[in-house]
Design an enzyme around this catalytic site. Sequence first.
Site, PDB file in Angstrom:
ATOM      1  N   CYS A  59       0.854  -1.185   0.000  1.00 40.10           N
ATOM      2  CA  CYS A  59       0.000   0.000   0.000  1.00 40.10           C
ATOM      3  C   CYS A  59       0.893   1.238   0.000  1.00 40.10           C
ATOM      4  O   CYS A  59       1.809   1.347   0.818  1.00 40.10           O
ATOM      5  CB  CYS A  59      -0.892  -0.002   1.237  1.00 40.10           C
ATOM      6  SG  CYS A  59      -1.920   1.487   1.379  1.00 40.10           S
ATOM      7  N   CYS A  62       0.249   3.227   3.561  1.00 38.26           N
ATOM      8  CA  CYS A  62       0.681   2.725   4.880  1.00 38.26           C
ATOM      9  C   CYS A  62       1.712   1.602   4.824  1.00 38.26           C
ATOM     10  O   CYS A  62       2.112   1.092   5.867  1.00 38.26           O
ATOM     11  CB  CYS A  62      -0.530   2.284   5.695  1.00 38.26           C
ATOM     12  SG  CYS A  62      -1.246   0.711   5.167  1.00 38.26           S
ATOM     13  N   CYS A 108      -7.345  -1.030   1.475  1.00 35.64           N
ATOM     14  CA  CYS A 108      -6.339  -1.510   2.409  1.00 35.64           C
ATOM     15  C   CYS A 108      -6.999  -1.659   3.786  1.00 35.64           C
ATOM     16  O   CYS A 108      -7.683  -0.747   4.256  1.00 35.64           O
ATOM     17  CB  CYS A 108      -5.182  -0.521   2.471  1.00 35.64           C
ATOM     18  SG  CYS A 108      -3.927  -0.948   3.703  1.00 35.64           S
ATOM     19  N   CYS A 111      -5.237   1.192   6.389  1.00 38.06           N
ATOM     20  CA  CYS A 111      -5.413   2.649   6.238  1.00 38.06           C
ATOM     21  C   CYS A 111      -6.693   3.025   5.500  1.00 38.06           C
ATOM     22  O   CYS A 111      -7.017   4.198   5.383  1.00 38.06           O
ATOM     23  CB  CYS A 111      -4.218   3.263   5.530  1.00 38.06           C
ATOM     24  SG  CYS A 111      -4.090   2.794   3.783  1.00 38.06           S
ATOM     25  N   CYS A 131      -8.227  -6.055  -9.494  1.00 36.49           N
ATOM     26  CA  CYS A 131      -7.813  -5.060 -10.479  1.00 36.49           C
ATOM     27  C   CYS A 131      -7.388  -3.805  -9.720  1.00 36.49           C
ATOM     28  O   CYS A 131      -8.211  -3.152  -9.079  1.00 36.49           O
ATOM     29  CB  CYS A 131      -9.012  -4.798 -11.395  1.00 36.49           C
ATOM     30  SG  CYS A 131      -8.654  -3.916 -12.882  1.00 36.49           S
TER      31      CYS A 131
END
Length: 141
Positions: A59, A62, A108, A111, A131
């Site tokens: 991510c 984060c 995510c 976060c 995707c």
Amino acid sequence: MSQAKSASGYDLTPLTDSEKQQNAANLTEEERRILLNQGTEPPFCGGLLDNKQDGVYHCKLCDLPLFSSDSKFESGTGWPSFYAPFDEAHIHEIRDTSHGMIRTEIRCARCDGHLGHVFPDGPAPTGLRYCLNSASMTFKS
């Protein structure tokens, strides 16, 4: 707040609003638009689409590991696609009814950053196609 850990050993304790804003200060305007406001990058232009290196996609907000290169495949859609997450607990799914259709948005788990969508038309063994927006991730080999 007690720490939540994933099966793969990563801290899933949600970021505070101030931590999220502090991390977002390091992002470009386009990355903020996508991660924080559920935006989408145009197809076939993301920097990670054609990445063939071995490693893990994290991510961008984060740094939580999201997808391994082992599950990446060429979907022909114009966005990096994967058939399985690094750890299922690292992805949070949300029903998305925007744009006149029903889709499953993925974010995510730590976060709440927007990553992309998951569709039931991927390859074996899962039959899923995650995707992703390149702007939502960073790659580490």
